[in-house]
Enzyme design. Structure first.
Site, PDB file in Angstrom:
ATOM      1  N   CYS A   1       1.087  -1.104   0.037  1.00 21.43           N
ATOM      2  CA  CYS A   1       0.158  -0.467   0.057  1.00 21.43           C
ATOM      3  C   CYS A   1       1.017   1.938  -0.246  1.00 21.43           C
ATOM      4  O   CYS A   1       0.222   1.855  -0.796  1.00 21.43           O
ATOM      5  CB  CYS A   1      -1.039  -0.176   1.156  1.00 21.43           C
ATOM      6  SG  CYS A   1      -2.445   1.659   1.438  1.00 21.43           S
TER       7      CYS A   1
ATOM      8  N   CYS B   1      -6.242  -2.395   7.789  1.00 17.13           N
ATOM      9  CA  CYS B   1      -7.490  -1.745   6.935  1.00 17.13           C
ATOM     10  C   CYS B   1      -9.231  -2.307   6.715  1.00 17.13           C
ATOM     11  O   CYS B   1     -10.121  -1.890   6.928  1.00 17.13           O
ATOM     12  CB  CYS B   1      -7.718  -0.514   6.694  1.00 17.13           C
ATOM     13  SG  CYS B   1      -6.361  -0.394   4.995  1.00 17.13           S
TER      14      CYS B   1
END
EC number: 2.8.1.13
Length: 367
Positions: free
Chosen positions: A99, A195
């Protein structure tokens, strides 16, 4: 003539670290813009910046323009799909490092291009410096919070435009600054979860992401070191190297997952000693602090985030089917060298680079 302020875009998550980073840059005289990357939205998203009502402080001094960038489609393709496919390949992914490279830095630089910003900044606990003609990455001074392990994929292009304001601070110091800046996130608790994985339950996430997965993989065999069947598992993707809990086997000694066979739907087990190895092969190498080496070199390496950096020799092997590869020879045995995780190389506090672990090599038997 007044010198024009440098414009910097700060990636804002809504948490205390990124908010403090933004305020520090305001105090240092930068023209600061905030960018909130939306990654968990429905739909395909767009790469068009939109104004956001987000504020980070009640003080007018820190009222900065904030924009949003919807990268939901890219996040699904680059991070969530990678996470799923790695587990299906019997590997253990590290979505945060992917990410950082493909979503955060790429998104921030795209935002910078649209807004005419010179630099980008984040709230990561790591440091950068320009030394001997090269942009370098260093561990954060707060060893408990150091996040340099997750940034090994960054290249010169990204680092040349990156500011990391928190690298020289400790977490308590950042909390104190947040209070002094009047930040709304000053007392916000940190999240340790991935997340997009609710409650950090990756097994439930995989079942929802791959319909019918549990029925397809449950009931495979668990094998002991001799190859004897000692039980049946819940599905190979729900296990990782070094795991002990959840095997559901009754044996005379504790057994750990030592290997996973996705094709045969098999989970291999062994004693704790079977988890140790002194060598591992890595792929997808990225070098930051040095040019790619052509001869064996000494360094230290971490094989997981909370690992201590262990002395090793890095032996380049050249191109392979999974990219440029190297063999890492540790001075002392390391436990649970897990395919899919990152091996990150250090020289003191400097991050030299890293690669993806492909697999541990068997330890040489003692004569």
């Amino acid at each position: 003539m007044e010198r024009k302020k440098k414009k910097v875009i700060v990636g804002l998550s809504g948490g205390v670290d990124s908010s403090v980073a933004a305020c520090m840059l305001v105090r240092e005289g930068y023209e600061v813009l905030g960018l909130h990357l939306k990654v968990l939205q429905e739909g395909d998203g767009s790469t068009v910046l939109e104004p956001s009502p987000m504020t980070i402080s009640s003080r007018e001094e820190f009222h900065i323009p904030v924009f949003t960038l919807n990268l939901a489609a890219r996040f699904r393709n680059e991070v969530m799909d990678y996470f799923k496919e790695e587990y299906l390949a019997a590997r253990t992914p590290n979505p945060c490092m992917v990410c950082n490279k493909t979503i955060k830095w790429r998104g921030l630089l795209e935002g910078a291009a649209q807004l005419g910003a010179d630099m980008v900044a984040t709230g990561h606990y790591a440091r950068t410096a320009f030394i001997d003609g090269r942009h370098r990455l260093f561990a954060g001074l707060d060893r408990k919070k150091d996040q340099s392990y997750f940034l090994w994929m960054l290249a010169q292009e990204e680092l040349s435009r990156t500011i990391l304001p928190l690298g020289g601070l400790t977490k308590p110091e950042v909390r104190d600054l947040a209070r002094s800046f009047g930040l709304t996130a000053a007392e916000k608790k940190e999240s340790q979860e991935i997340c997009f994985v609710p409650d950090d339950d990756y097994g439930s996430y995989l079942e929802s992401a791959v319909p019918g997965l549990h029925r397809r993989v449950e009931g495979g065999e668990i094998l002991d070191p001799s190859g004897q069947v000692i039980g049946h598992h819940k599905g190979y993707p729900f296990y990782t190297i070094g795991q002990r809990r959840g095997l559901g086997t009754a044996t005379g000694e504790p057994l750990y997952v030592t290997a996973i066979d996705p094709i045969g739907n098999l989970v291999h087990t062994g004693p704790k000693s079977a988890l140790f190895s002194t060598s591992v092969e890595v792929s997808h190498l990225n070098w930051i602090g040095i040019d790619p080496p052509f001869a064996p070199m000494e360094a230290t390496a971490k094989i997981r985030y909370r690992d201590h950096a262990s002395p090793c020799t890095i032996i380049p092997l050249g191109p392979g089917p999974t990219g440029v590869t190297a063999r890492i020879m540790f001075k002392e045995p390391k436990s649970a060298l897990t395919p899919g995780q990152a091996a990150v190389f250090y020289r003191g506090e400097e991050v030299l680079g890293g690669g993806i672990i492909e697999g541990a090599l068997p330890m040489e038997p003692h004569p």
